[in-house]
Motif scaffolding. Structure first.
Motif, short mmCIF file in Angstrom:
data_model
loop_
_atom_site.label_atom_id
_atom_site.label_comp_id
_atom_site.label_asym_id
_atom_site.label_seq_id
_atom_site.Cartn_x
_atom_site.Cartn_y
_atom_site.Cartn_z
N SER A 174 -49.09 5.95 14.47
CA SER A 174 -49.13 5.39 15.83
C SER A 174 -47.74 5.16 16.40
CB SER A 174 -49.92 4.08 15.83
OG SER A 174 -49.22 3.05 15.15
N PHE A 175 -46.72 5.11 15.54
CA PHE A 175 -45.35 4.89 16.02
C PHE A 175 -44.67 6.21 16.36
CE2 PHE A 175 -45.97 0.85 13.72
CZ PHE A 175 -45.50 -0.04 14.67
N GLY A 176 -45.30 7.32 16.05
CA GLY A 176 -44.73 8.62 16.39
C GLY A 176 -43.43 8.89 15.66
N ILE A 177 -42.47 9.46 16.37
CA ILE A 177 -41.19 9.83 15.77
C ILE A 177 -40.41 8.62 15.26
CG2 ILE A 177 -39.87 9.72 17.93
CD1 ILE A 177 -38.39 12.25 16.96
N GLU A 178 -40.68 7.45 15.83
CA GLU A 178 -39.99 6.23 15.42
C GLU A 178 -40.27 5.89 13.95
OE1 GLU A 178 -39.68 1.50 16.77
OE2 GLU A 178 -41.03 2.89 17.80
N SER A 179 -41.41 6.34 13.44
CA SER A 179 -41.79 6.01 12.07
C SER A 179 -41.07 6.87 11.04
CB SER A 179 -43.30 6.17 11.88
OG SER A 179 -43.68 7.54 11.99
N LYS A 180 -40.31 7.90 11.50
CA LYS A 180 -39.56 8.76 10.58
C LYS A 180 -38.10 8.86 11.02
CE LYS A 180 -43.60 11.53 9.28
NZ LYS A 180 -44.17 12.88 9.15
N PRO A 181 -37.39 7.76 10.95
CA PRO A 181 -36.00 7.74 11.44
C PRO A 181 -35.08 8.66 10.66
CG PRO A 181 -36.48 5.75 10.20
CD PRO A 181 -37.78 6.46 10.39
N HIS A 182 -35.43 8.97 9.41
CA HIS A 182 -34.56 9.81 8.59
C HIS A 182 -34.48 11.24 9.12
CE1 HIS A 182 -38.58 10.73 7.08
NE2 HIS A 182 -38.09 11.86 6.60
N GLU A 183 -35.56 11.71 9.81
CA GLU A 183 -35.57 13.09 10.29
C GLU A 183 -34.49 13.31 11.34
OE1 GLU A 183 -39.45 14.13 11.56
OE2 GLU A 183 -40.29 14.19 9.53
N SER A 184 -34.40 12.41 12.31
CA SER A 184 -33.39 12.58 13.35
C SER A 184 -31.99 12.29 12.81
CB SER A 184 -33.69 11.64 14.53
OG SER A 184 -33.73 10.30 14.09
N LEU A 185 -31.90 11.40 11.83
CA LEU A 185 -30.58 11.04 11.28
C LEU A 185 -29.99 12.17 10.47
CD1 LEU A 185 -28.43 8.83 10.75
CD2 LEU A 185 -29.77 8.16 8.75
N PHE A 186 -30.80 12.88 9.68
CA PHE A 186 -30.29 13.89 8.75
C PHE A 186 -30.46 15.32 9.25
CE2 PHE A 186 -31.45 10.53 5.46
CZ PHE A 186 -30.16 10.03 5.42
N GLU A 187 -30.96 15.51 10.48
CA GLU A 187 -31.24 16.86 10.97
C GLU A 187 -30.00 17.74 10.92
OE1 GLU A 187 -33.19 19.06 14.90
OE2 GLU A 187 -32.92 16.87 14.84
N SER A 188 -28.91 17.26 11.44
CA SER A 188 -27.68 18.06 11.45
C SER A 188 -27.12 18.22 10.04
CB SER A 188 -26.63 17.40 12.36
OG SER A 188 -26.31 16.10 11.89
N THR A 189 -27.33 17.25 9.20
CA THR A 189 -26.83 17.33 7.83
C THR A 189 -27.56 18.40 7.04
OG1 THR A 189 -26.35 14.96 7.89
CG2 THR A 189 -26.37 15.99 5.73
N PHE A 190 -28.87 18.53 7.26
CA PHE A 190 -29.65 19.57 6.59
C PHE A 190 -29.08 20.94 6.93
CE2 PHE A 190 -33.44 16.53 6.50
CZ PHE A 190 -33.26 16.26 5.16
N ASP A 191 -28.81 21.17 8.21
CA ASP A 191 -28.28 22.46 8.64
C ASP A 191 -26.90 22.72 8.04
OD1 ASP A 191 -30.55 22.90 10.12
OD2 ASP A 191 -29.69 22.07 11.97
N LYS A 192 -26.09 21.66 7.97
CA LYS A 192 -24.73 21.81 7.45
C LYS A 192 -24.75 22.18 5.97
CE LYS A 192 -22.37 18.07 6.78
NZ LYS A 192 -21.59 16.84 7.04
N VAL A 193 -25.60 21.52 5.20
CA VAL A 193 -25.68 21.78 3.76
C VAL A 193 -26.19 23.19 3.49
CG1 VAL A 193 -26.82 21.08 1.62
CG2 VAL A 193 -25.94 19.35 3.16
N LYS A 194 -27.16 23.64 4.28
CA LYS A 194 -27.68 25.01 4.10
C LYS A 194 -26.57 26.04 4.27
CE LYS A 194 -32.41 24.01 5.58
NZ LYS A 194 -33.44 24.20 6.66
N GLY A 195 -25.64 25.75 5.20
CA GLY A 195 -24.55 26.68 5.44
C GLY A 195 -23.57 26.78 4.28
N TRP A 196 -23.52 25.79 3.44
CA TRP A 196 -22.61 25.81 2.30
C TRP A 196 -22.97 26.89 1.28
CZ3 TRP A 196 -22.56 19.81 1.20
CH2 TRP A 196 -21.85 19.17 2.22
N PHE A 197 -24.23 27.31 1.27
CA PHE A 197 -24.68 28.24 0.24
C PHE A 197 -24.92 29.65 0.77
CE2 PHE A 197 -26.01 23.95 -0.88
CZ PHE A 197 -25.42 23.82 -2.15
N LYS A 198 -24.51 29.94 1.99
CA LYS A 198 -24.67 31.29 2.53
C LYS A 198 -23.56 32.19 2.04
CE LYS A 198 -27.15 30.01 6.74
NZ LYS A 198 -27.13 29.96 8.23
#
Length: 286
Positions: A262-286
């Motif tokens: 019922s809280f929508g995106i607010e209930s998963k604060p880690h997703e917005s916080l780490f979104e850019s970090t996920f992309d950055k880490v993936k780039g380390w292994f290309k």
């Protein structure tokens, strides 16, 4: 250099000589001031009380007049020659110190006093009621004038009572402030409920803020311990400890999942916080 050394030695010897000729006051073989320890409860320390202290005190023996000698007959100390001091030479310097054999009196007993057995004093059990002021804390001392040991002159020293305060099962004292751990269920913290908590003088209403965090503190002014010197009172600090359910029924799990959705995106604060970090880490292994 030799003449200078001889001059310093002569000056020191003159100073020591003058000190040894000075008349000595009667020396007691025990300290006149004495101390005892007293354990009191947390409540007694906070609010003050009256307590009876039982202790053993020394009094200079009247039979031998505090000499420890039979009929008060003494002879010169054979270690210091009656001076009460012995002299130690270190290099070209001479130092004086109290004679360890006669404790600076210059005399020793020819025979031991039968009443005090040569100790120079008698001991007796005594008791006194002391008024413990509110706010006393561990390590504080209270002086009771004239209730210490009694010397040769008939003058008594003072009694010093040192306190040890027992801990309380809920209140934690820090100086004049009182800390209280308040367990709060996570839903109470989210909703910001009002909770009744104990204090030193009664109940207090703790108004939780919505979204209260773990370890968050709420301060109640002047609800602590009275200062032992009369400088106001400390505070009571209520510290929140968030608690969570240890077991969940299937129904409770469903309800919590529905609540989270019922809280929508607010209930998963880690997703917005780490979104850019996920992309950055993936780039380390290309």
């Amino acid at each position: 250099v030799g003449e200078r050394t001889r001059g310093i030695r002569a000056s020191l010897n003159r100073i020591v000589g003058r000190g040894s000729r000075q008349s000595r006051e009667p020396i007691d073989k025990f300290p006149l001031d004495m101390g005892v320890e007293m354990k009191i409860s947390f409540k007694e320390a906070v609010f003050g009380c009256e307590k009876e202290v039982t202790f053993s005190s020394k009094k200079s023996c009247k039979t031998c007049k505090g000499t420890g000698a039979k009929e008060g007959k003494v002879t010169s100390c054979n270690q210091c020659g009656g001076k009460g001091q012995v002299y130690v030479r270190q290099g070209f310097m001479t130092f004086s110190q109290t004679c360890p054999a006669c404790h600076g009196e210059g005399t020793m007993a020819s025979a031991k006093c039968s009443d005090c057995k040569g100790k120079s004093y008698t001991e007796s059990k005594e008791s006194v009621t002391v008024k413990v002021p509110a706010g006393i804390d561990t390590g504080n001392r209270l002086r009771v004038s004239g209730r210490g040991n009694t010397g040769k002159s008939g003058v008594a020293g003072d009694l010093y009572v040192t306190f040890e305060v027992e801990e309380d099962s809920h209140f934690i004292r820090n100086g004049n402030d009182i800390y209280l751990q308040v367990p709060v269920f996570f839903t109470q913290a989210v909703l910001g409920e009002d909770i009744t908590i104990p204090s030193l003088t009664g109940d207090l209403l703790l108004e939780l803020e919505r979204g209260t965090k773990d370890k968050q503190q709420y301060r109640f002014r002047n609800e602590g311990v009275a200062d032992v010197h009369g400088h106001g009172k400390g505070d009571l600090i209520a510290q929140v400890t968030l608690t969570y359910p240890t077991k969940l029924t299937s129904e409770q799990e469903d309800l919590l999942q529905k609540l989270q959705l019922s809280f929508g995106i607010e209930s998963k604060p880690h997703e917005s916080l780490f979104e850019s970090t996920f992309d950055k880490v993936k780039g380390w292994f290309k």
